[in-house]
Write an enzyme that holds these catalytic residues in place. Structure first.
Site, PDB file in Angstrom:
ATOM      1  N   HIS A  46      85.687  84.382 -37.060  1.00 53.76           N
ATOM      2  CA  HIS A  46      86.879  83.887 -37.746  1.00 53.76           C
ATOM      3  C   HIS A  46      86.589  83.399 -39.162  1.00 53.76           C
ATOM      4  O   HIS A  46      87.475  82.910 -39.855  1.00 53.76           O
ATOM      5  CB  HIS A  46      87.500  82.753 -36.914  1.00 53.76           C
ATOM      6  CG  HIS A  46      88.941  82.495 -37.191  1.00 53.76           C
ATOM      7  ND1 HIS A  46      89.400  81.292 -37.684  1.00 53.76           N
ATOM      8  CD2 HIS A  46      90.040  83.283 -37.043  1.00 53.76           C
ATOM      9  CE1 HIS A  46      90.713  81.349 -37.824  1.00 53.76           C
ATOM     10  NE2 HIS A  46      91.132  82.541 -37.439  1.00 53.76           N
ATOM     11  N   LYS A  71      86.113  83.247 -43.091  1.00 48.96           N
ATOM     12  CA  LYS A  71      86.728  83.952 -44.223  1.00 48.96           C
ATOM     13  C   LYS A  71      86.023  83.516 -45.508  1.00 48.96           C
ATOM     14  O   LYS A  71      86.293  82.441 -46.061  1.00 48.96           O
ATOM     15  CB  LYS A  71      88.229  83.643 -44.331  1.00 48.96           C
ATOM     16  CG  LYS A  71      89.078  84.286 -43.209  1.00 48.96           C
ATOM     17  CD  LYS A  71      89.020  83.474 -41.945  1.00 48.96           C
ATOM     18  CE  LYS A  71      89.799  84.115 -40.818  1.00 48.96           C
ATOM     19  NZ  LYS A  71      91.213  83.833 -40.881  1.00 48.96           N
ATOM     20  N   ASP A 112      78.824  88.490 -56.678  1.00 48.14           N
ATOM     21  CA  ASP A 112      77.711  87.983 -57.487  1.00 48.14           C
ATOM     22  C   ASP A 112      77.540  86.489 -57.210  1.00 48.14           C
ATOM     23  O   ASP A 112      77.204  86.131 -56.094  1.00 48.14           O
ATOM     24  CB  ASP A 112      77.918  88.295 -58.970  1.00 48.14           C
ATOM     25  CG  ASP A 112      77.830  89.799 -59.255  1.00 48.14           C
ATOM     26  OD1 ASP A 112      77.227  90.518 -58.428  1.00 48.14           O
ATOM     27  OD2 ASP A 112      78.358  90.252 -60.278  1.00 48.14           O
TER      28      ASP A 112
END
Length: 553
Positions: free
Chosen positions: A217, A219, A224
């Site tokens: 889950h 995110k 870079d």
């Protein structure tokens, strides 16, 4: 038997790291005592938790003024660095985003500018035209990297959930296969499969519901040395009309390195997508659902904790070099050489929660923050799915701070209008909300604990996190932002990550305050009349089933 035994040892080690923190030590002791048991199964609320204001330690008053190099102004939160690495940054490198469209445009722009690495962790990648735009941006950047006069050797690593990313004939895997086939040396796609979905259970649960057992889950979107932390997935609604939260950390190399290593670690214990749409394990790794579960979880725990420990050690050394007097000369030399980075006024703490692997850092930190929020402090807590764990509910009801809890009205719940059983999920959340509101009223806490429902025509609501306003302050000094929802799944089933941002910068505090206000302005206060509305009548079967299934959504 080795895996269960590892838990108490882990807590005892943490206790040794926390001298002078009785509140945190008490929480760790409680977590150790209940290891292996489900606190959610208790039929009664623990009455002692209602004494939390008396049991929690007094928050130390900071008497020394903050200086440019030492975070005395946020002294009360420095205990977090005993658990995770602490990253000091300038607030000028932190930008709070406000809309799905801004989030989408930022992702595309960052992919196009990336020269060295793109690392993206999400629950899934959607299959529509907007998601295809992202894939096209990745393809273009990889192509440009290989064809340039001075190749930059761009690497792309994508981590998704196996069950959600494999659903349907057209899915996340099929969206990414062309990239994998064309750039096999430069693209890695990892699909996390929970070790809890195995055997007969894996065979019997339908595809639409197998994700209820556990998910990847996290995110995190990284380009870079730039990092986006959010609760948003890579899907069209999250780019258009599904409200979430997003923070952009610019030119933060150490933070980018940490999350790259974290995603690599989870990727190493995940299944690897191959060019022919098959999956395989990394050489030497235990299979997540065919191999021994305990052995797999031990290996995953070690792989992830090694990342956390090594980053924490690096940051401690950096902190020592920065703040010790014998390093002043090197700082002056660095400045003379052109290193003009401003002194840190903001501190970032990555909080990881992976209960299947006995990693509970986010849970520890969140419970401690709620425990130590003093009288007069204000906590604005938001979740797209209001289903707090029993521990979090106990602390909200039993401590001194004021709470304003923002949640989705049924109409902006992501499951509203869904077919079949899923269509009843918004009603189940209404039932949970009404039960909690009843407890608030029963304890006479309506003035201190307030529920508010988000509503916006044509939108859904997915924002989660909290903002902490210290007593007497009109601006927040701390926020939590990332993937956790404060519910049972986030704590016990899924892999989660968020960051605690602690700041002395008035400008960044203003950004965070404005973010909070914009979300809460679209809400209405919940009262007893709210549940008398026609759309809030919950069917009897939903009320009966909710206690049985609330730990799965």
């Amino acid at each position: 038997m080795a895996a269960p035994a590892a838990g108490p040892v882990f807590w005892r080690r943490l206790l040794g790291l926390l001298p002078g923190r009785p509140g945190l030590a008490a929480l760790l002791g409680r977590l150790s005592d209940r290891l292996g048991r489900s606190r959610e199964r208790r039929r009664r609320r623990s009455p002692w938790l209602l004494l939390a204001p008396l049991l929690s330690p007094t928050v130390p008053q900071v008497t020394s003024p903050p200086c440019c190099l030492c975070p005395e102004g946020v002294h009360r939160f420095q205990w977090i660095r005993n658990l995770v690495p602490e990253f000091g940054v300038s607030s000028s490198h932190v930008r709070v985003l406000s809309s799905p469209a801004e989030f989408f445009e930022l992702l595309k722009g960052q992919i196009k500018m990336a020269k060295r690495r793109v690392v993206m962790a999400s629950l899934y990648l959607g299959t529509g035209p907007l998601e295809q735009e992202l894939v096209d941006c990745l393809e273009s950047s990889l192509e440009k990297s290989l064809q340039s006069k001075f190749p930059s050797d761009l690497k792309v690593s994508i981590l998704l959930d196996f069950t959600r990313g494999s659903r349907g004939r057209k899915n996340s895997r099929t969206m990414l296969l062309p990239l994998l086939q064309r750039f096999p040396e430069h693209v890695r796609v990892s699909l996390f499969h929970t070790p809890n979905l195995r055997g007969l259970l894996r065979l019997l649960i339908p595809e639409r519901f197998n994700e209820t057992i556990g998910l990847q889950h996290i995110k995190v979107y990284l380009f870079d040395n730039n990092v986006v932390l959010s609760g948003a997935n890579l899907s069209d609604s999250y780019f258009t009309n599904r409200q979430d939260r997003y923070v952009f950390l610019q030119d933060c190399a150490e933070i980018a390195d940490f999350f790259t290593e974290l995603v690599d670690a989870v990727g190493d214990v995940s299944l690897q997508l191959q060019g022919d749409d098959t999956v395989d394990v990394v050489d030497g790794m235990v299979h997540p659902y065919k191999g021994d579960r305990a052995a797999y979880c031990r290996a995953a725990n070690k792989r992830v904790m090694d990342v956390i420990h090594s980053a924490r050690t690096r940051q401690q050394l950096l902190h020592a070099q920065t703040f010790h007097s014998d390093s002043l000369l090197s700082q002056e030399e660095a400045a003379a050489a052109g290193d003009r980075r401003p002194a840190p006024d903001t501190w970032i703490y990555p909080l990881i929660q992976m209960k299947p692997f006995e990693i509970q850092i986010d849970e520890i930190v969140t419970e401690t923050l709620l425990t130590e929020a003093e009288r007069g402090a204000k906590v604005f807590l938001t979740t797209g799915y209001f289903n707090l764990t029993q521990a979090y509910m106990d602390l909200v009801l039993g401590t001194r701070a004021e709470y304003q809890i923002l949640l989705a009205s049924p109409e902006v719940n992501g499951f509203f209008g869904a077919k079949g059983v899923a269509g009843a999920i918004p009603a189940a959340y209404v039932h949970i909300e009404r039960q909690f509101y009843g407890e608030v009223c029963g304890l006479g806490q309506q003035d201190r604990v307030q529920l508010q429902e988000y509503w916006r025509t044509g939108w859904t609501f997915h924002a989660k996190g909290l903002w902490l306003y210290l007593a007497g302050s009109s601006l927040p000094c701390l926020t939590l932002i990332g993937s956790p929802n404060f519910g049972y799944r986030s704590v016990h089933r899924d892999l989660e990550a968020q960051i605690a941002i602690v700041t002395e910068s008035r400008a960044l505090q203003q950004q965070l305050h404005q973010e909070q206000e914009q979300l809460y302005l679209r809400s209405s206060v919940v009262t007893s009349a709210t549940f008398e509305q026609p759309g809030r009548q919950v069917k009897l079967w939903v009320k009966m089933v909710t206690p049985l299934i609330k730990n799965f959504f």
